[in-house]
Design an enzyme around this catalytic site. Sequence first.
Site, PDB file in Angstrom:
ATOM      1  N   GLN A 132     -29.272 -24.707  65.159  1.00 50.59           N
ATOM      2  CA  GLN A 132     -30.007 -25.615  66.042  1.00 50.59           C
ATOM      3  C   GLN A 132     -29.169 -26.847  66.374  1.00 50.59           C
ATOM      4  O   GLN A 132     -29.091 -27.259  67.541  1.00 50.59           O
ATOM      5  CB  GLN A 132     -31.321 -26.040  65.377  1.00 50.59           C
ATOM      6  CG  GLN A 132     -32.180 -26.919  66.270  1.00 50.59           C
ATOM      7  CD  GLN A 132     -32.701 -26.173  67.485  1.00 50.59           C
ATOM      8  OE1 GLN A 132     -33.333 -25.136  67.345  1.00 50.59           O
ATOM      9  NE2 GLN A 132     -32.441 -26.685  68.683  1.00 50.59           N
ATOM     10  N   CYS A 258     -36.234 -29.659  68.268  1.00 52.94           N
ATOM     11  CA  CYS A 258     -35.818 -28.254  68.102  1.00 52.94           C
ATOM     12  C   CYS A 258     -36.914 -27.281  68.518  1.00 52.94           C
ATOM     13  O   CYS A 258     -36.613 -26.124  68.803  1.00 52.94           O
ATOM     14  CB  CYS A 258     -35.359 -28.003  66.674  1.00 52.94           C
ATOM     15  SG  CYS A 258     -36.649 -28.225  65.426  1.00 52.94           S
TER      16      CYS A 258
HETATM   17  N1  NVA Z   1     -38.125 -28.129  60.364  1.00 50.67           N
HETATM   18  C1  NVA Z   1     -38.799 -27.023  61.009  1.00 50.67           C
HETATM   19  C2  NVA Z   1     -37.936 -26.444  62.089  1.00 50.67           C
HETATM   20  C3  NVA Z   1     -38.540 -25.298  62.834  1.00 50.67           C
HETATM   21  C4  NVA Z   1     -37.594 -24.688  63.826  1.00 50.67           C
HETATM   22  C5  NVA Z   1     -39.151 -25.969  59.968  1.00 50.67           C
HETATM   23  O1  NVA Z   1     -38.352 -25.744  59.049  1.00 50.67           O
HETATM   24  O2  NVA Z   1     -40.248 -25.387  60.065  1.00 50.67           O
HETATM   25  N1   CP Z   2     -36.079 -24.130  66.861  1.00 53.39           N
HETATM   26  C1   CP Z   2     -36.286 -22.944  66.272  1.00 53.39           C
HETATM   27  O1   CP Z   2     -35.536 -22.496  65.380  1.00 53.39           O
HETATM   28  O2   CP Z   2     -37.349 -22.273  66.775  1.00 53.39           O
HETATM   29  P1   CP Z   2     -38.049 -20.964  66.173  1.00 53.39           P
HETATM   30  O3   CP Z   2     -38.703 -21.353  64.876  1.00 53.39           O
HETATM   31  O4   CP Z   2     -39.032 -20.537  67.224  1.00 53.39           O
HETATM   32  O5   CP Z   2     -36.989 -19.919  65.938  1.00 53.39           O
END
Ligand code: NVA
Ligand code: CP
Length: 303
Positions: A132, A258
């Site tokens: 990301q 993200c």
């Molecule tokens: N910090 C979040 C990012 C999701 C893409 C998670 O780990 O759920």
């Molecule tokens: N930003 C990201 O990793 O998105 P997803 O959880 O949809 O893969």
Amino acid sequence: MKHYLQFKDLSAHEYTYLFARAALIKHKFKTYEKHHTLLDRTLAMIFEKASTRTRVSFEAGMYQLGGSVVHLTTGDSQLGRAEPIEDSAKVISRMTDIVMIRTFEQTKIERFAAHSRVPVINGLTNEFHPCQVLADIFTFIEHRGSIAGKTVAWVGDGNNMANTWLQAAELLGFTVHVSTPRGYEVDQAVAGVGSADSYRVFSDPLQACRGADLVTTDVWTSMGYEAENAARMQAFTSWRVSAAMMAVAAPDALFMHCLPAHRGEEVDAEVIDGPHSVVWDEAENRMHVQKALMEYLLRGEMA
Ligand code: NVA
Ligand code: CP
């Protein structure tokens, strides 16, 4: 053989190559030019947590490189029935050419990589999300040029994204202004950075945003931390990126997230849907940078 388990697994020189290569690959994709550098190669994707962007970007990207993918989840593979991760790594890496894993502890992906015959990519762990931040910096470069010497404001949880930004800042020569609620701070040891020289901690998120070239945030509750959701909703209320925060940032500041986003929690709708936001470019660029990354891990620098 190289793995990509955290951002600092590649050097500044390798990032310079990857950003240039991703730009070329993106251009070829946009102009319908074939780019089959991984013809007949197979990517295994292992998901122990949910995903939209990571799944689609890796899968579509691998097809565009001439390869194919195998998609595994905890629930539909023996991973969910306690087959040791080491045994899974030995088997999966005999049948495929490269592996992407989204899982919980970083130690799980490290154990897999230690027993894999093929490169392993971190598609998100509790500690890091290097693909990301790779996409985010590529997006910054597309819009504003080099990120060296710039300031990135991180508003919110001291999570996998925050840790990865700290590694990127140390490696690529920029500064992160970090503002988290008390109890959710970044930890230098967990983030895996050598010193605190490339980041500054602010108790007030507005002060963290002052003069920033990029303001970025993430969900208040990451995957795997759902049991803490109620406490986090209370603790994070002042860490919502607002128009007031963007107003004190640099006049041409970008906003990134993200995704997935929760409007009205970590960001106001007028920010994520407003003129500073580049979140859709950021999401699309996951695919272009990961194509460059997979190609690099398998074939090295290509002319
Ligand atoms: N910090 C979040 C990012 C999701 C893409 C998670 O780990 O759920
Ligand atoms: N930003 C990201 O990793 O998105 P997803 O959880 O949809 O893969």
